[in-house]
Design an enzyme around this catalytic site. Structure first.
Site, PDB file in Angstrom:
ATOM      1  CB  THR A 153      -0.888  -0.014   1.271  1.00  0.00           C
ATOM      2  OG1 THR A 153      -1.440   1.279   1.469  1.00  0.00           O
ATOM      3  CG2 THR A 153      -0.088  -0.355   2.522  1.00  0.00           C
TER       4      THR A 153
ATOM      5  CD  GLU B 244      -3.472   3.404   4.291  1.00  0.00           C
ATOM      6  OE1 GLU B 244      -3.353   3.526   5.522  1.00  0.00           O
ATOM      7  OE2 GLU B 244      -4.546   3.117   3.729  1.00  0.00           O
TER       8      GLU B 244
ATOM      9  CE1 TYR C 236      -3.068  -2.594   5.859  1.00  0.00           C
ATOM     10  CE2 TYR C 236      -3.167  -0.247   5.322  1.00  0.00           C
ATOM     11  CZ  TYR C 236      -3.151  -1.581   4.924  1.00  0.00           C
ATOM     12  OH  TYR C 236      -3.210  -1.901   3.586  1.00  0.00           O
TER      13      TYR C 236
HETATM   14  P1  NAD Z   1      -9.364  -7.430   2.560  1.00  0.00           P
HETATM   15  O1  NAD Z   1      -9.347  -7.125   4.027  1.00  0.00           O
HETATM   16  O2  NAD Z   1     -10.598  -7.175   1.790  1.00  0.00           O
HETATM   17  O3  NAD Z   1      -8.985  -8.961   2.336  1.00  0.00           O
HETATM   18  C1  NAD Z   1      -7.965  -9.595   3.067  1.00  0.00           C
HETATM   19  C2  NAD Z   1      -8.143 -11.097   2.905  1.00  0.00           C
HETATM   20  O4  NAD Z   1      -7.062 -11.747   3.592  1.00  0.00           O
HETATM   21  C3  NAD Z   1      -9.453 -11.627   3.495  1.00  0.00           C
HETATM   22  O5  NAD Z   1     -10.066 -12.515   2.585  1.00  0.00           O
HETATM   23  C4  NAD Z   1      -8.996 -12.364   4.750  1.00  0.00           C
HETATM   24  O6  NAD Z   1      -9.846 -13.460   5.086  1.00  0.00           O
HETATM   25  C5  NAD Z   1      -7.608 -12.819   4.357  1.00  0.00           C
HETATM   26  N1  NAD Z   1      -6.728 -13.039   5.511  1.00  0.00           N
HETATM   27  C6  NAD Z   1      -6.554 -12.208   6.581  1.00  0.00           C
HETATM   28  N2  NAD Z   1      -5.693 -12.765   7.445  1.00  0.00           N
HETATM   29  C7  NAD Z   1      -5.313 -13.960   6.909  1.00  0.00           C
HETATM   30  C8  NAD Z   1      -4.432 -14.984   7.337  1.00  0.00           C
HETATM   31  N3  NAD Z   1      -3.754 -14.890   8.489  1.00  0.00           N
HETATM   32  N4  NAD Z   1      -4.261 -16.059   6.541  1.00  0.00           N
HETATM   33  C9  NAD Z   1      -4.937 -16.167   5.369  1.00  0.00           C
HETATM   34  N5  NAD Z   1      -5.796 -15.235   4.920  1.00  0.00           N
HETATM   35  C10 NAD Z   1      -5.974 -14.148   5.696  1.00  0.00           C
HETATM   36  O7  NAD Z   1      -8.114  -6.632   1.961  1.00  0.00           O
HETATM   37  P2  NAD Z   1      -7.948  -5.945   0.526  1.00  0.00           P
HETATM   38  O8  NAD Z   1      -8.473  -4.576   0.590  1.00  0.00           O
HETATM   39  O9  NAD Z   1      -8.401  -6.892  -0.515  1.00  0.00           O
HETATM   40  O10 NAD Z   1      -6.357  -5.819   0.476  1.00  0.00           O
HETATM   41  C11 NAD Z   1      -5.567  -6.890  -0.038  1.00  0.00           C
HETATM   42  C12 NAD Z   1      -4.097  -6.483   0.009  1.00  0.00           C
HETATM   43  O11 NAD Z   1      -3.911  -5.293  -0.767  1.00  0.00           O
HETATM   44  C13 NAD Z   1      -3.610  -6.157   1.412  1.00  0.00           C
HETATM   45  O12 NAD Z   1      -2.308  -6.663   1.536  1.00  0.00           O
HETATM   46  C14 NAD Z   1      -3.609  -4.638   1.471  1.00  0.00           C
HETATM   47  O13 NAD Z   1      -2.620  -4.157   2.334  1.00  0.00           O
HETATM   48  C15 NAD Z   1      -3.280  -4.301   0.026  1.00  0.00           C
HETATM   49  N6  NAD Z   1      -3.803  -3.006  -0.456  1.00  0.00           N
HETATM   50  C16 NAD Z   1      -5.126  -2.674  -0.311  1.00  0.00           C
HETATM   51  C17 NAD Z   1      -5.598  -1.463  -0.817  1.00  0.00           C
HETATM   52  C18 NAD Z   1      -7.049  -1.079  -0.712  1.00  0.00           C
HETATM   53  O14 NAD Z   1      -7.417   0.059  -1.066  1.00  0.00           O
HETATM   54  N7  NAD Z   1      -7.945  -1.970  -0.289  1.00  0.00           N
HETATM   55  C19 NAD Z   1      -4.718  -0.583  -1.449  1.00  0.00           C
HETATM   56  C20 NAD Z   1      -3.378  -0.954  -1.585  1.00  0.00           C
HETATM   57  C21 NAD Z   1      -2.929  -2.170  -1.086  1.00  0.00           C
END
Ligand code: NAD
Length: 342
Positions: free
Chosen positions: A137, A139, A163
């Protein structure tokens, strides 16, 4: 400059039952008939099998419920399924939850990433035609002032929340495994995503859900915080390109060149809803309500995505206007998604 070409075949997608992961699994199965995907997801509150409903019966997709901190399980999956590509999304991802309960963020984001890196190092043992792609991210770079230049690959890390600190830790581990052990790692740091399957606790689904329920639409403070918004499908395409053509050991910043204040985003969504599903009386914007600001709320994030644009010819295909319209329509067509997480 492009990297050595990687052709993904057996892919492990962690966190594929979450928002971006589910979009990525759909994307890669549809775009490349030669790949098989194993989704590993612990189905925390943020993950859901329903997010993968469209690929659950696909013979090239296998779903495994399990935790990325389970070293034995991860090692077994890599060996049994002959995984040559890992795309690592699994994370605790909500800043507000990291403020009230940071422990889970350290366990999943730091220890979980370490567990995966160790498993990949053991299974791949010096191979080069493999890839570990770490999804991160913007962030991790901290907060920008109104007129600061956007983040680039040269911006120092300066995370401000548990986070972002835990994601920064995982980025550093991924990078260190490339430099220390030669593990073929690539990293992307992306701006705020929006689109189908996002958990209802996040900003854009919250605006839509509250508006449709005729409830106050919560806006932190005066809604002046700025984010750079990218449609999730464009993020998935960026990851796909980096996986195939990115230079190992490199980081690519991904953004939409689409900075908006929170209050502007909420206003655009309300205006779209006014047209698509008008209220009986008044306008949706009448429901906008200021709430106490998040602790340590970063003011502005913005991304300079020149590297991925120039080196790998990636650019977003959705503008914010087209992407938000698609997104609002998707939530209107899929009311059960918002209801399930309400
Ligand atoms: P999300 O919270 O929607 O999904 C996370 C998923 O990971 C869920 O399905 C959860 O069940 C699974 N998970 C959590 N802990 C786990 C574990 N210990 N073992 C196995 N599975 C596990 O998140 P998202 O928004 O889809 O983000 C996905 C990735 O992208 C993250 O790494 C986040 O940092 C990164 N990201 C997100 C954004 C955004 O705007 N949403 C932007 C940039 C980067």
């Amino acid at each position: 400059m492009k990297g050595t070409k990687h052709i993904p075949r057996e892919i492990l997608v962690t966190g594929g039952a979450g928002f971006i992961g589910a979009n990525f699994v759909e994307h890669i199965l549809a775009e490349d008939g030669g790949v098989s995907v194993t989704t590993l997801d612990a189905l925390t509150y943020a993950g859901s099998r329903e997010n993968l409903a469209r690929v659950m019966d696909n013979p090239r997709h296998h779903f495994v419920e399990g935790d990325i901190t389970d070293a034995a399980l991860v090692g077994r999956l890599l060996a049994e399924r002959q995984i040559g590509t890992i795309v690592h999304f699994a994370a605790e991802s909500h800043v507000d939850r990291s403020i009230t309960g940071p422990g889970a963020f350290i366990t999943t984001n730091v220890v979980g990433t370490f567990t995966l890196l160790e498993a990949a190092r053991a299974a791949w043992n010096g191979k080069n035609d493999v890839r570990f792609h770490h999804v991160s991210t913007d962030e991790v770079f901290g907060s920008l002032g109104e007129s600061d230049p956007p983040f680039s690959e040269f911006t120092p890390y300066s995370p401000n929340s548990p986070y972002s600190a835990s994601k920064a830790g995982s980025d550093h581990l991924a990078r260190a495994y490339y430099h220390t052990y030669g593990l073929p790692v690539t990293i992307t740091n992306c701006s705020n995503n929006y689109g189908p399957y996002q958990h209802a606790e996040k900003f854009i689904p919250t605006v839509i859900r509250s508006a449709l329920a005729e409830k106050p639409i919560p806006i932190y403070g005066a809604g002046q915080n700025i984010r750079d918004w990218l449609y999730v499908g464009d993020h998935c395409k960026a990851i796909d390109i980096v996986l195939r053509e990115g230079r190992t050991g490199e980081t690519y910043l991904v953004g939409g060149r689409s900075e908006r204040r929170n209050i502007e985003i909420a206003g655009e969504i309300c205006a779209l809803l006014d047209k698509l599903v008008p209220r009986k009386e008044g306008r949706y914007a009448d429901l906008l309500t200021s709430v106490t600001d998040r602790l340590g709320h970063d003011f502005r994030y913005a991304i300079d995505s020149s590297r991925i644009e120039h080196e790998l010819s990636w650019k977003p295909s959705e503008t914010f206007d087209s992407g938000i319209r698609r997104t609002v329509k998707w939530y209107l067509d899929n009311p059960s998604h918002l209801a399930r997480h309400a």
